[in-house]
Design a protein around this motif. Sequence first.
Motif, PDB file in Angstrom:
ATOM      1  N   ARG A  88       9.859 102.234 -30.716  1.00  0.00           N
ATOM      2  CA  ARG A  88       9.257 100.914 -30.579  1.00  0.00           C
ATOM      3  C   ARG A  88       9.986 100.100 -29.511  1.00  0.00           C
ATOM      4  O   ARG A  88       9.351  99.387 -28.720  1.00  0.00           O
ATOM      5  N   ALA A  89      11.320 100.204 -29.481  1.00  0.00           N
ATOM      6  CA  ALA A  89      12.084  99.476 -28.467  1.00  0.00           C
ATOM      7  C   ALA A  89      11.778  99.995 -27.069  1.00  0.00           C
ATOM      8  O   ALA A  89      11.741  99.221 -26.100  1.00  0.00           O
ATOM      9  N   LEU A  90      11.537 101.305 -26.955  1.00  0.00           N
ATOM     10  CA  LEU A  90      11.193 101.873 -25.646  1.00  0.00           C
ATOM     11  C   LEU A  90       9.855 101.338 -25.154  1.00  0.00           C
ATOM     12  O   LEU A  90       9.707 100.987 -23.975  1.00  0.00           O
ATOM     13  N   GLY A 259      16.141  86.418 -30.272  1.00  0.00           N
ATOM     14  CA  GLY A 259      17.025  87.256 -31.071  1.00  0.00           C
ATOM     15  C   GLY A 259      16.469  88.640 -31.339  1.00  0.00           C
ATOM     16  O   GLY A 259      16.915  89.337 -32.256  1.00  0.00           O
ATOM     17  N   GLY A 260      15.499  89.080 -30.563  1.00  0.00           N
ATOM     18  CA  GLY A 260      14.865  90.375 -30.785  1.00  0.00           C
ATOM     19  C   GLY A 260      13.677  90.326 -31.717  1.00  0.00           C
ATOM     20  O   GLY A 260      12.956  91.309 -31.853  1.00  0.00           O
ATOM     21  N   THR A 268      14.109  95.017 -27.095  1.00  0.00           N
ATOM     22  CA  THR A 268      14.164  96.002 -26.018  1.00  0.00           C
ATOM     23  C   THR A 268      15.349  96.943 -26.258  1.00  0.00           C
ATOM     24  O   THR A 268      16.131  96.761 -27.205  1.00  0.00           O
ATOM     25  N   LEU A 269      15.498  97.935 -25.397  1.00  0.00           N
ATOM     26  CA  LEU A 269      16.616  98.865 -25.547  1.00  0.00           C
ATOM     27  C   LEU A 269      17.955  98.161 -25.368  1.00  0.00           C
ATOM     28  O   LEU A 269      18.928  98.475 -26.057  1.00  0.00           O
ATOM     29  N   ALA A 270      18.017  97.197 -24.450  1.00  0.00           N
ATOM     30  CA  ALA A 270      19.258  96.448 -24.260  1.00  0.00           C
ATOM     31  C   ALA A 270      19.582  95.613 -25.492  1.00  0.00           C
ATOM     32  O   ALA A 270      20.742  95.524 -25.914  1.00  0.00           O
TER      33      ALA A 270
END
Length: 314
Positions: A88-90, A259-260, A268-270
């Motif tokens: 999902r982050a990708l 905050g994501g 995100t990945l970072a």
Amino acid sequence: MRNVRRRAPDPRSRCSATARVRRREAAVRAAFLAPAVAFLLLFLGRPLADNLTVSLRAATVSSLLTGEAPFTGLENHLLLLRSEEFRRALTTTALYTAGSLAAQFAIGLGLALFFHRCFPLGRTIRALLLLPWLMPLVVTGTVWRWMLETDGGAVNEVLRALHLVHAGVPWITGTDEALASAVLVNTWVGVPFTTALLYGGLQSVPRQVHEAALLDGAGAVALFRYVTWPLLRPTAGVVLVLGAVYTLRSPDVVVALTGGGPAGATRTLAVLAYEQSFQEFDFGRAAATGNVLVLIAFVLALLHLRADRRARTP
């Protein structure tokens, strides 16, 4: 008078002289390259090697205290690649990066073309345009968070005053709106950098070429398509690669803005690597996530170099 016969130069002596010159030139090149190579190895190579080493171990808070981190091999990478949060982050990273780059490049190119013309206070406005890029990213994200609040935020207050909305738009609390808001803020941060680089590329385009095209009857669209853009394309490629790498590696804007969240909509990945490091304290998996980011940036750089080489090859 006697005819003095000149000796033909010895081919071996000429070869040895040429070899000495080449060795001297190679030594000079090595002397100039040595500081740059040392800098890259010290400040880039060493951190990358340390990150790779940590990613192969079960590095946690306890390992920092005891100094013992068991070797786990590729387990951290396999756990990361198999996890749903990574996939999902990708996807979020791809959408966030693509949206930011498209908006930054389109706006930056338009502003660069605008500032390429001479007009009063042009230099002053260009200098002021760099202020968003010079501000710390945490400050930028915090200010935009206040502006985009659902209740009492400046953006919603303006929209209400213009009778465009009746209720507050959940810019940073809605799962659909949060990612768009993050792209908006990151675009606001990156436009000055993109504009500055593209403006520098436009400055390198010879004016004689434009004048010749205008004399041939080229309009504004044809002038940009057939003259300006082909000469600006190398600079544009560099801008896109730098913007992609900068967006991929920086979690500051998203962390300060959302905050994501909400529900991982802007993770995100970072941001995932940040959470794994400073919230879960799983440094091994965080290092594995960092390796994925480095690999993606490396692939993008290789693709750019390959495309640039093909463009330069006649």
